[in-house]
Design a protein around this motif. Structure first.
Motif, short mmCIF file in Angstrom:
data_model
loop_
_atom_site.label_atom_id
_atom_site.label_comp_id
_atom_site.label_asym_id
_atom_site.label_seq_id
_atom_site.Cartn_x
_atom_site.Cartn_y
_atom_site.Cartn_z
N UNK A 21 0.83 -1.20 0.00
CA UNK A 21 0.00 0.00 0.00
C UNK A 21 0.86 1.26 0.00
N UNK A 22 0.35 2.29 -0.65
CA UNK A 22 1.10 3.52 -0.85
C UNK A 22 1.15 4.37 0.43
N UNK A 23 2.10 5.28 0.41
CA UNK A 23 2.25 6.38 1.36
C UNK A 23 2.60 5.94 2.78
N UNK A 24 3.88 5.60 3.01
CA UNK A 24 4.33 5.40 4.39
C UNK A 24 4.07 6.66 5.21
N UNK A 25 3.90 6.49 6.50
CA UNK A 25 3.55 7.62 7.35
C UNK A 25 4.44 7.63 8.60
N UNK A 26 5.13 8.74 8.82
CA UNK A 26 5.89 8.92 10.05
C UNK A 26 4.97 9.52 11.10
N UNK A 27 4.84 8.82 12.22
CA UNK A 27 3.96 9.28 13.30
C UNK A 27 4.81 9.94 14.38
N UNK A 28 4.27 11.01 14.94
CA UNK A 28 5.04 11.78 15.92
C UNK A 28 4.11 12.28 17.01
N UNK A 29 4.63 13.19 17.85
CA UNK A 29 3.84 13.67 18.99
C UNK A 29 2.56 14.38 18.54
N UNK A 30 2.56 14.91 17.31
CA UNK A 30 1.36 15.56 16.81
C UNK A 30 0.19 14.60 16.73
N UNK A 31 0.46 13.36 16.27
CA UNK A 31 -0.60 12.36 16.22
C UNK A 31 -1.12 12.03 17.62
N UNK A 32 -0.19 11.95 18.58
CA UNK A 32 -0.63 11.66 19.94
C UNK A 32 -1.54 12.77 20.46
N UNK A 33 -1.13 14.04 20.26
CA UNK A 33 -1.93 15.16 20.75
C UNK A 33 -3.30 15.19 20.09
N UNK A 34 -3.34 14.95 18.77
CA UNK A 34 -4.63 14.94 18.09
C UNK A 34 -5.50 13.78 18.55
N UNK A 35 -4.87 12.63 18.76
CA UNK A 35 -5.62 11.45 19.22
C UNK A 35 -6.28 11.74 20.57
N UNK A 36 -5.52 12.34 21.46
CA UNK A 36 -6.06 12.62 22.79
C UNK A 36 -7.06 13.78 22.76
N UNK A 37 -7.02 14.59 21.71
CA UNK A 37 -8.03 15.63 21.54
C UNK A 37 -9.32 15.06 20.97
N UNK A 55 7.91 1.84 33.83
CA UNK A 55 7.44 0.52 33.39
C UNK A 55 8.45 -0.16 32.47
N UNK A 56 9.66 0.38 32.41
CA UNK A 56 10.74 -0.29 31.69
C UNK A 56 10.91 0.08 30.23
N UNK A 57 10.11 1.03 29.72
CA UNK A 57 10.20 1.41 28.32
C UNK A 57 11.05 2.66 28.16
N UNK A 58 11.50 2.92 26.94
CA UNK A 58 12.34 4.08 26.66
C UNK A 58 11.56 5.38 26.69
N UNK A 59 10.27 5.30 26.58
CA UNK A 59 9.39 6.46 26.60
C UNK A 59 7.98 6.00 26.33
N UNK A 60 7.05 6.95 26.32
CA UNK A 60 5.66 6.59 26.09
C UNK A 60 5.46 6.18 24.64
N UNK A 61 4.99 4.96 24.40
CA UNK A 61 4.68 4.58 23.02
C UNK A 61 3.42 5.30 22.54
N UNK A 62 3.22 5.30 21.24
CA UNK A 62 1.98 5.81 20.70
C UNK A 62 0.84 4.88 21.13
N UNK A 63 -0.35 5.45 21.30
CA UNK A 63 -1.51 4.61 21.62
C UNK A 63 -1.61 3.49 20.58
N UNK A 64 -1.94 2.30 21.05
CA UNK A 64 -1.97 1.15 20.15
C UNK A 64 -2.90 1.37 18.96
N UNK A 65 -4.00 2.07 19.18
CA UNK A 65 -4.96 2.28 18.10
C UNK A 65 -4.49 3.35 17.11
N UNK A 66 -3.53 4.19 17.49
CA UNK A 66 -2.90 5.07 16.49
C UNK A 66 -2.21 4.21 15.45
#
Length: 341
Positions: A21-37, A55-66
């Protein structure tokens, strides 16, 4: 030569086809902010780098549904642009966290075909994989879609209906590398309930509700680059109404489930899902859940298999005497979550 893409019709699919499928997408903090909005999501693991580090992770992952919506959106121009309906999901596995800065792409394999008896449409089963920039599979799932035929006289393909698992076994769930709930802060997470505090058969009314606005669901559909016309083109349906993307309802139900399931920090699998009835702007969505299974994966990590129902109606009402979904039921989702044991 036509330059535009009309999308695939049922007769265009072949068993075993692999579609990149076309158009790879780089996800960043903007997606997180919009998701939570867009959704009232408050799960601590996806909200706080500091909590995720504890909890042992390097940082907060993106929400799974993102990750799910991004991967799903890539597939729409090739799989469901000419769909009549998205019929179901199975064998969904979340295999590794998606972090801000990751680039996601999608590919799908056609694993089943069956023409409908009316000869005007057919069902296509695909297994979709979402991959990151290192070609690691972050999630995979099967979905099946009813797709229109371009030519009703086109010959029907040989029927092949895939044999799918009814549920992902608890032993096959993936715990993200490094994840530990040994020093979990229940106070900051919002509730004190561990997986062992729940019982199979228990039902939870998540209490809260959200009214869907027209602008919100169209913004969400565009955010996931979902090009299905029924979601944003008011001229596509005879009634002039924009159909709400089913994934929007999934995210609402997941966010509403926080009240009663605040420690369900990760979605580990999607076993099955049905978009029982269409949803439109103005609907007020509520959610309730039933615990189907409780599993202990490690001393610190447990899992719940949940059935979460999104509805316009009252909690714990699902089907009528005829066994069919009641008109107010929007979503019936069977999935696994990870939480402290």
């Amino acid at each position: 030569m036509t330059k535009t893409n009309p999308g695939r019709f049922f007769e265009d699919y072949r068993l075993g086809d692999v579609i990149r499928h076309a158009t790879p997408r780089t996800v960043a903090e903007g997606e997180r902010a919009l998701y939570h909005a867009l959704y009232p999501s408050r799960f601590a693991l996806h909200s706080s780098d500091a909590f995720a580090a504890e909890c042992g992770l390097d940082g907060a992952p993106m929400d799974d549904l993102i990750a799910f919506h991004t991967v799903f959106g890539k597939t729409v121009p090739d799989i469901s642009l000419n769909a009549v309906a998205n019929l179901g999901y199975a064998e969904g596995r979340f295999l590794r966290p998606v972090m801000p800065g990751d680039t996601l792409r999608s590919e799908s394999e056609v694993i089943g075909l069956k023409q409908n008896s009316n000869g005007k449409s057919g069902i296509v089963w695909v297994r979709t994989r979402g991959l990151n920039q290192m070609d690691e599979v972050v999630l995979s799932y099967v979905r099946w879609v009813m797709v229109r035929k371009r030519d009703a006289d086109a010959p029907a393909p040989d029927t092949h209906v895939p044999d799918l698992e009814k549920a992902v076994p608890a032993g096959d769930l993936t715990i993200p590398d490094g994840l530990s709930f040994a020093d979990y802060d229940f106070e900051l997470a919002g509730e004190a309930h561990r997986a062992s505090d729940y019982e199979a058969g228990e039902r939870i009314d998540h209490v809260d509700a959200v009214t869907i606005e027209e602008a919100e669901h169209m913004m969400a559909t565009r955010l996931w680059q979902n090009t299905a016309k029924v979601h944003f083109d008011a001229t596509n349906r005879e009634d002039g109404r924009r159909l709400i993307y089913g994934g929007h309802v999934i995210s609402l139900a997941r966010a509403l489930s926080f009240n009663g399931l605040a420690n369900a920090q990760c979605i580990a699998a999607i076993n099955a899902g049905a978009h029982a009835n269409p949803s439109f702007a103005g609907d007020t969505v509520r959610a309730w859940s039933e615990v189907r299974e409780v599993a202990k994966l490690r001393d610190d990590v447990g899992a719940l298999r949940l059935r979460t129902v999104a509805t316009r109606g009252t909690p714990f009402e699902l089907t009528g005497e005829d066994g069919k979904y009641l008109p107010d039921v929007l979503l019936d989702l069977d999935y696994w979550v990870l939480m402290p044991a």
